[in-house]
Design an enzyme around this catalytic site. Structure first.
Site, PDB file in Angstrom:
ATOM      1  N   GLU A   1       0.754  -1.246   0.048  1.00  0.00           N
ATOM      2  CA  GLU A   1      -0.038   0.102   0.266  1.00  0.00           C
ATOM      3  C   GLU A   1       0.861   1.098  -0.123  1.00  0.00           C
ATOM      4  OE1 GLU A   1      -4.521  -0.219   0.793  1.00  0.00           O
ATOM      5  OE2 GLU A   1      -2.860  -0.694  -1.073  1.00  0.00           O
TER       6      GLU A   1
ATOM      7  N   THR B   1      -4.828   7.570  -5.249  1.00  0.00           N
ATOM      8  CA  THR B   1      -4.810   7.879  -4.329  1.00  0.00           C
ATOM      9  C   THR B   1      -4.472   8.473  -4.016  1.00  0.00           C
ATOM     10  OG1 THR B   1      -5.277   5.150  -3.872  1.00  0.00           O
ATOM     11  CG2 THR B   1      -4.739   6.479  -1.558  1.00  0.00           C
TER      12      THR B   1
END
Length: 309
Positions: free
Chosen positions: A128, A181
């Site tokens: 991530e 993101t």
């Protein structure tokens, strides 16, 4: 085992009021991965179907997560990974998390499960970090544990799994635009007012209480984001109309899924969730904006084994 095939699920993070600390696991949306032991040490991404993503392990979230794991468990062999992407990158339903979580889950199985799930979350968080610049767990935790997850603390990592009320369904609509993101994080403010913080943590507490007590109305009242949604919603075409339409058609509440552009709604019962899906679809139909839409129960188990050899 020498080989394992797994289903690695999509997830919804933040859930309006729980930025970076709340997430849930979806049941019928996800990637498939095949992981094989290899005589050659290290991690290799041998094939990726359905997406144009790097094969180099150091540049791929699955590879980075797997390498983080092997840094803590030395072996005289390695692993080859095939990824079948059904979750589009930048969709807001945990594409990078599915790859990261699936890689560490599968390798842990092939190693004989030396690591606990909490350890797997920490390894997957490194994937991530590559994807978004932040090692957050609100997607990888529900992908690995299933149900709802609350990250009470990141240092030290403290994750609580919360079982979903049996009649709770999620509807997720993904307009066919990509919203990275990292870009969605760039619009956020680093400081908030005390007034906004009080509203936000009240809703987090309300949502957790609603889940534990099966109080669907309380769940709905608590799906309110005072801090992030006002800043990110402007990046998603038709967001306010889709959200209001979902609630008007019976959804308990709605909001941005992860960093967007997907929009989620939670409903009591499959029929209501499907009606909400139809209503949300009509908004984007009228805007002539292509989309994908899913209705799903909450997945209580997380990553699933399809087969092994």
């Amino acid at each position: 085992m020498k080989e394992i095939k797994i289903f690695s699920p999509a997830t919804i993070a933040n859930l309006s009021c729980g930025f970076d600390v709340l997430g849930l696991c979806l049941d019928n949306i996800g990637d498939e991965m095949i992981i094989r032991k290899s005589d050659e040490k290290g991690i290799r991404i041998t094939k990726i179907f359905g997406a144009d993503l790097p094969l180099e392990a150091e540049k791929n979230v699955a590879g980075v997560a797997a390498l983080a794991m092997l840094n803590h468990w030395q072996t005289d062999f390695g692993f080859d990974i095939e990824i079948y992407k059904n979750i589009k990158a930048g969709s807001g339903i945990g594409s990078s998390a599915a790859s990261s979580a699936g890689a560490v889950f599968g390798i842990n199985e092939l190693l004989g499960r030396p690591f606990e799930t909490k350890d797997l979350v920490q390894f997957a968080m490194q994937g991530e970090k590559l994807a978004s610049g932040s090692a957050h767990a609100d997607n990888v935790a529900p992908a690995l544990l299933g149900g709802f997850t609350l990250i009470r603390s990141y240092d030290p990592l403290d994750i609580i799994k919360i079982n979903s009320p049996s009649e709770l369904y999620a509807t997720v609509i993904h307009p066919q635009i990509e919203l990275k993101t990292s870009d969605a994080r760039s619009v956020l403010k680093q400081n908030i007012t005390l007034k906004s913080a009080i509203v936000q943590w009240g809703n987090v507490g309300g949502l957790i209480a609603g889940l534990y007590t099966n109080d669907y109305d309380l769940i709905g009242r608590s799906l309110h984001d005072e801090i992030v949604e006002p800043l990110r919603s402007v990046l998603i075409p038709g967001f306010d109309q889709v959200k209001n339409t979902a609630i008007h058609n019976g959804a308990l509440g709605a909001g941005i899924s992860g960093s967007g552009p997907s929009i989620f709604a939670l409903s009591r019962g499959k029929e209501t969730a499907e009606n909400v899906a139809l209503a949300m679809s009509k908004v984007f139909d009228e805007m002539k904006l292509p989309y994908e839409i899913h209705v799903s129960q909450i997945n209580s188990n997380g990553v699933k084994i399809i087969s092994h050899d």
